[in-house]
Design a protein around this motif. Structure first.
Motif, short mmCIF file in Angstrom:
data_model
loop_
_atom_site.label_atom_id
_atom_site.label_comp_id
_atom_site.label_asym_id
_atom_site.label_seq_id
_atom_site.Cartn_x
_atom_site.Cartn_y
_atom_site.Cartn_z
N VAL A 9 -4.10 4.69 1.72
CA VAL A 9 -3.37 5.07 2.80
C VAL A 9 -3.26 6.39 3.04
O VAL A 9 -2.72 7.21 2.07
N PRO A 10 -3.44 7.07 4.19
CA PRO A 10 -3.44 8.47 4.57
C PRO A 10 -2.00 8.95 4.36
O PRO A 10 -1.22 8.15 4.76
N GLU A 11 -2.05 10.37 4.06
CA GLU A 11 -0.76 10.73 3.83
C GLU A 11 0.30 10.46 4.99
O GLU A 11 1.53 10.20 4.86
N PRO A 12 -0.09 10.80 6.21
CA PRO A 12 0.91 10.41 7.48
C PRO A 12 1.30 9.23 7.62
O PRO A 12 2.29 9.13 8.22
N TYR A 13 0.63 8.05 6.71
CA TYR A 13 1.26 6.78 7.11
C TYR A 13 2.13 6.21 5.87
O TYR A 13 2.69 5.27 5.79
N PRO A 17 10.51 6.28 0.79
CA PRO A 17 10.86 4.81 0.11
C PRO A 17 12.00 4.14 0.66
O PRO A 17 11.92 2.96 0.56
N LYS A 18 13.03 4.81 1.43
CA LYS A 18 13.92 3.74 2.01
C LYS A 18 13.57 3.30 2.96
O LYS A 18 14.26 2.03 3.52
N GLU A 19 12.28 3.51 3.85
CA GLU A 19 11.84 2.84 4.78
C GLU A 19 10.71 1.68 4.67
O GLU A 19 10.27 0.95 5.30
N ARG A 20 10.56 1.56 3.06
CA ARG A 20 9.52 0.71 2.70
C ARG A 20 10.14 -0.83 2.37
O ARG A 20 11.28 -0.98 2.51
N ILE A 21 9.28 -1.86 2.65
CA ILE A 21 9.82 -3.00 2.49
C ILE A 21 9.74 -3.35 1.04
O ILE A 21 9.12 -3.46 0.17
N ASP A 22 11.04 -3.68 0.33
CA ASP A 22 10.98 -3.78 -0.83
C ASP A 22 10.96 -5.48 -1.24
O ASP A 22 11.92 -6.13 -0.86
N LYS A 23 9.87 -5.96 -1.61
CA LYS A 23 9.82 -7.62 -1.67
C LYS A 23 10.79 -7.92 -2.66
O LYS A 23 11.06 -8.97 -2.66
N GLN A 24 11.25 -7.56 -3.74
CA GLN A 24 12.19 -8.02 -4.78
C GLN A 24 13.30 -8.05 -4.05
O GLN A 24 14.27 -8.99 -4.77
N LYS A 25 14.03 -7.45 -3.25
CA LYS A 25 15.14 -7.44 -2.64
C LYS A 25 15.00 -8.24 -1.15
O LYS A 25 16.22 -8.53 -0.69
N ALA A 26 14.04 -8.59 -0.71
CA ALA A 26 13.90 -9.33 0.63
C ALA A 26 14.37 -10.46 0.52
O ALA A 26 14.08 -11.21 -0.49
N THR A 27 14.86 -10.96 1.54
CA THR A 27 15.44 -12.52 1.63
C THR A 27 14.98 -13.03 2.89
O THR A 27 14.77 -12.36 3.75
N GLU A 113 4.15 12.00 17.38
CA GLU A 113 4.60 13.05 17.49
C GLU A 113 6.10 13.19 17.14
O GLU A 113 6.72 14.34 16.77
N LYS A 114 7.03 12.06 17.12
CA LYS A 114 8.15 12.24 16.83
C LYS A 114 8.78 11.34 15.35
O LYS A 114 9.81 11.62 14.99
N GLU A 115 7.79 10.67 14.98
CA GLU A 115 7.96 9.92 13.80
C GLU A 115 7.58 10.64 12.44
O GLU A 115 6.86 11.30 12.36
N LYS A 116 8.49 10.41 11.58
CA LYS A 116 8.46 10.94 10.17
C LYS A 116 7.21 10.48 9.61
O LYS A 116 6.36 11.20 8.81
N ALA A 117 6.94 9.39 9.90
CA ALA A 117 5.71 8.52 9.14
C ALA A 117 5.21 7.65 10.06
O ALA A 117 5.66 6.98 10.79
N LEU A 118 3.81 7.56 10.37
CA LEU A 118 3.29 6.59 11.26
C LEU A 118 3.15 5.17 10.84
O LEU A 118 3.24 4.98 9.48
N GLU A 119 3.39 4.07 11.77
CA GLU A 119 3.41 2.89 11.55
C GLU A 119 1.82 2.24 11.02
O GLU A 119 0.98 3.04 12.02
N TRP A 120 1.45 1.44 10.50
CA TRP A 120 0.16 0.94 10.20
C TRP A 120 -0.44 0.05 11.17
O TRP A 120 -0.37 -1.21 10.99
N LYS A 121 -0.63 0.41 12.22
CA LYS A 121 -1.07 -0.47 13.48
C LYS A 121 -1.82 0.37 14.77
O LYS A 121 -1.64 1.46 14.72
N ASP A 122 -2.78 -0.30 15.33
CA ASP A 122 -3.14 0.20 16.45
C ASP A 122 -2.67 -0.77 17.70
O ASP A 122 -2.29 -1.84 17.42
N ASP A 198 2.38 -1.73 0.08
CA ASP A 198 3.69 -1.24 -0.28
C ASP A 198 4.36 0.09 -0.01
O ASP A 198 5.30 0.48 0.06
N LEU A 199 3.24 0.97 0.61
CA LEU A 199 3.67 2.00 0.90
C LEU A 199 3.79 2.40 2.50
O LEU A 199 4.23 3.37 2.89
#
Length: 213
Positions: A9-13, A17-27, A113-122, A198-199
């Protein structure tokens, strides 16, 4: 991004940590699909309640028997694969900075241009003005199917707007419904295989600009 064949995963993507999906806590939510065909029968009030409750609590819901044929949905998915499977130089024609049409935009993440981290999609975004411009300016790989989907789904969208606004005590005629629906567009997302999901995220938290997505 789909054409890069990335092994990490490239750095911009990489999401904070608070925006990642935590599978252990997911319901899993317990909201079953809502059968929209029941809206025109004796279960009308129950269906309205199910939609309103889902909108007020989860903020989303799944509809079945909604009037959009499954064959059309499958054709729409196939047309998306046709577009995203094109050589990179043919897709790049529609990049936001150079697209020949203001109605069509292709890229990765929605507002990089406004996102702190890019989303993994086209994605490919096609704005609707009228049928003629859609057939002329939308990508040929998906324009006819995407337009048919837009035409076919509009009655479902109008029903949802009537239900949600009716819950607020508003009575709407067709012109007011059209005004609330506002701009119509077809967005198609493609999520390439991720070497470390996970990232990053395919779609982060956001509010859509449309009334119904």
């Amino acid at each position: 991004m789909v054409d890069l064949g990335l092994s990490k995963v490239p750095e911009p993507y990489i999401q904070p940590p608070k925006e990642r999906i935590d599978k252990q806590k997911a319901t899993k939510h317990q909201q079953p699909p809502i059968d929209l065909s029941r809206l025109n029968g004796p279960d009308h009030d129950q269906v309205v309640k199910e939609i309103v409750t889902a909108a007020e609590t989860l903020g989303f819901f799944q509809l079945i028997n909604h009037g959009v044929p499954v064959d059309l949905l499958e054709s729409l998915k196939a047309s998306a694969h046709n577009f995203f499977g094109l050589p990179s130089e043919k897709k790049a024609v529609y990049r936001k900075e150079v697209s020949p049409s203001p109605l069509v935009k292709y890229g990765t993440s929605f507002v990089p241009e406004k996102e702190k981290a890019l989303e993994w999609k086209d994605y490919i975004s096609m704005v609707y003005t009228n049928d003629d411009e859609a057939l002329e300016q939308w990508p040929k790989e998906c324009r006819e199917v995407a337009l048919e989907y837009l035409r076919t789904s509009i009655n479902m969208v109008k029903s949802l707007v009537q239900i949600l606004m009716g819950n607020l005590g508003a009575e709407l005629d067709d012109s007011k419904i059209d005004g609330l629906i506002g701009m119509k567009m077809v967005n198609m997302n493609f999520y390439p295989t991720c070497p470390n999901p996970d990232l990053t995220v395919g779609v982060g938290r956001h509010s859509d600009m449309g009334t119904v997505t």
